[in-house]
Scaffold this motif. Structure first.
Motif, PDB file in Angstrom:
ATOM      1  N   VAL A 174      -0.075  -1.560  -3.473  1.00  9.89           N
ATOM      2  CA  VAL A 174      -0.236  -0.107  -3.374  1.00  9.89           C
ATOM      3  C   VAL A 174      -1.064   0.409  -4.534  1.00  9.89           C
ATOM      4  O   VAL A 174      -1.954   1.241  -4.371  1.00  9.89           O
ATOM      5  CB  VAL A 174       1.141   0.587  -3.318  1.00  9.89           C
ATOM      6  CG1 VAL A 174       1.003   2.086  -3.505  1.00  9.89           C
ATOM      7  CG2 VAL A 174       1.813   0.291  -1.994  1.00  9.89           C
TER       8      VAL A 174
ATOM      9  N   GLY B  58      -1.179   4.782   1.596  1.00  5.00           N
ATOM     10  CA  GLY B  58      -0.012   5.616   1.833  1.00  5.00           C
ATOM     11  C   GLY B  58       1.047   4.821   2.565  1.00  5.00           C
ATOM     12  O   GLY B  58       0.808   3.723   3.014  1.00  5.00           O
ATOM     13  N   GLY B  59       2.233   5.382   2.702  1.00  9.20           N
ATOM     14  CA  GLY B  59       3.321   4.651   3.316  1.00  9.20           C
ATOM     15  C   GLY B  59       3.707   5.149   4.688  1.00  9.20           C
ATOM     16  O   GLY B  59       4.740   4.800   5.199  1.00  9.20           O
ATOM     17  N   SER B  60       2.889   5.991   5.317  1.00 13.32           N
ATOM     18  CA  SER B  60       3.293   6.590   6.582  1.00 13.32           C
ATOM     19  C   SER B  60       2.999   5.705   7.785  1.00 13.32           C
ATOM     20  O   SER B  60       3.406   6.033   8.884  1.00 13.32           O
ATOM     21  CB  SER B  60       2.567   7.930   6.759  1.00 13.32           C
ATOM     22  OG  SER B  60       1.177   7.701   6.915  1.00 13.32           O
TER      23      SER B  60
ATOM     24  N   GLU C 252       9.863   3.884  -0.359  1.00 16.48           N
ATOM     25  CA  GLU C 252      10.728   2.749  -0.672  1.00 16.48           C
ATOM     26  C   GLU C 252      10.298   2.039  -1.951  1.00 16.48           C
ATOM     27  O   GLU C 252      11.126   1.538  -2.710  1.00 16.48           O
ATOM     28  CB  GLU C 252      10.823   1.769   0.504  1.00 16.48           C
ATOM     29  CG  GLU C 252       9.519   1.135   0.931  1.00 16.48           C
ATOM     30  CD  GLU C 252       8.690   1.963   1.914  1.00 16.48           C
ATOM     31  OE1 GLU C 252       7.675   1.429   2.395  1.00 16.48           O
ATOM     32  OE2 GLU C 252       9.033   3.123   2.201  1.00 16.48           O
TER      33      GLU C 252
ATOM     34  N   PRO D 175       4.544   4.446  -1.369  1.00 17.08           N
ATOM     35  CA  PRO D 175       5.542   4.565  -0.306  1.00 17.08           C
ATOM     36  C   PRO D 175       6.903   4.907  -0.928  1.00 17.08           C
ATOM     37  O   PRO D 175       7.231   4.448  -2.032  1.00 17.08           O
ATOM     38  CB  PRO D 175       5.562   3.172   0.326  1.00 17.08           C
ATOM     39  CG  PRO D 175       4.250   2.562  -0.032  1.00 17.08           C
ATOM     40  CD  PRO D 175       3.896   3.132  -1.378  1.00 17.08           C
TER      41      PRO D 175
ATOM     42  N   GLU E  22       1.142   8.757  -3.798  1.00 20.52           N
ATOM     43  CA  GLU E  22       0.575   7.792  -2.853  1.00 20.52           C
ATOM     44  C   GLU E  22       1.468   6.567  -2.659  1.00 20.52           C
ATOM     45  O   GLU E  22       1.220   5.760  -1.776  1.00 20.52           O
ATOM     46  CB  GLU E  22      -0.812   7.352  -3.324  1.00 20.52           C
ATOM     47  CG  GLU E  22      -1.833   8.470  -3.303  1.00 20.52           C
ATOM     48  CD  GLU E  22      -3.195   8.056  -3.827  1.00 20.52           C
ATOM     49  OE1 GLU E  22      -3.344   6.916  -4.324  1.00 20.52           O
ATOM     50  OE2 GLU E  22      -4.114   8.874  -3.744  1.00 20.52           O
TER      51      GLU E  22
ATOM     52  N   ARG F  48       7.752  10.469  -7.266  1.00 22.83           N
ATOM     53  CA  ARG F  48       6.605  10.537  -6.354  1.00 22.83           C
ATOM     54  C   ARG F  48       5.886  11.889  -6.413  1.00 22.83           C
ATOM     55  O   ARG F  48       5.333  12.348  -5.441  1.00 22.83           O
ATOM     56  CB  ARG F  48       7.048  10.271  -4.915  1.00 22.83           C
ATOM     57  CG  ARG F  48       7.402   8.831  -4.682  1.00 22.83           C
ATOM     58  CD  ARG F  48       7.718   8.568  -3.221  1.00 22.83           C
ATOM     59  NE  ARG F  48       6.516   8.643  -2.412  1.00 22.83           N
ATOM     60  CZ  ARG F  48       6.428   9.273  -1.252  1.00 22.83           C
ATOM     61  NH1 ARG F  48       7.455   9.904  -0.756  1.00 22.83           N
ATOM     62  NH2 ARG F  48       5.306   9.282  -0.580  1.00 22.83           N
TER      63      ARG F  48
END
Length: 156
Positions: free
Chosen positions: A8, A14-16, A54, A52, A50, A63
């Motif tokens: 990352v 991104g984590g989406s 988790e 995720p 940016e 975040r």
């Protein structure tokens, strides 16, 4: 988990699950590592927003879109062998064009035989921020890097 964090930080994904919109290309300015002698320091700086959720939770990172996460790894290089991560003393400072230097607090993240160091620092929208990073491997000279970046904190 450390592999996911490094991915990352290096790629800024991104984590989406949905790819982020394309960003304009920038000139290549920073290789993300400095090598000297038998060692190298690898580093990544990414907006904390940016990460995720988790990954941020696993490493107790905030975040916020007005903070960055700095990740530093130090590796020993040997001919014919992949570089291996080692423990080192990691420190540095960050500053804006008009601000006083501030030291980020790096903490070691150990996972298996991998070690890296992470810290957080505040940033302002489009304000150039310089990060001075220093790592001292055992029985070796200090490795230094100076990185200046601006971050778009409004797009997330």
């Amino acid at each position: 988990r450390i592999t996911a964090l490094m991915a990352v930080l290096v790629t800024g994904c991104g984590g989406s699950g949905v790819p982020p919109p394309p960003v304009p290309a920038r000139l290549f300015e920073d290789p993300g590592f400095v090598a000297t002698g038998d060692h190298e320091m690898r580093y990544g700086i990414v907006l904390a927003s940016e990460l995720p959720a988790e990954v941020a939770k696993a490493y107790a990172l905030n975040r916020s879109k007005d903070r960055v996460v700095v990740n530093v790894s130090v590796l020993r290089r040997q001919a014919g062998v992949l570089p291996s991560p080692i423990e080192a003393e990691v420190e540095g400072e960050w500053r804006t064009l008009v601000g006083e230097p501030q030291p980020p607090v790096f903490r070691a993240v150990l996972e298996g035989e991998t070690v890296s160091y992470i810290a957080e620092a505040p940033v302002r929208n489009q304000e150039p921020t310089t990060f001075e990073l220093r790592a001292r491997p055992p029985h070796a000279s200090t490795i230094t890097a100076s990185v200046t970046r601006s971050f778009d904190t409004t797009s997330q």
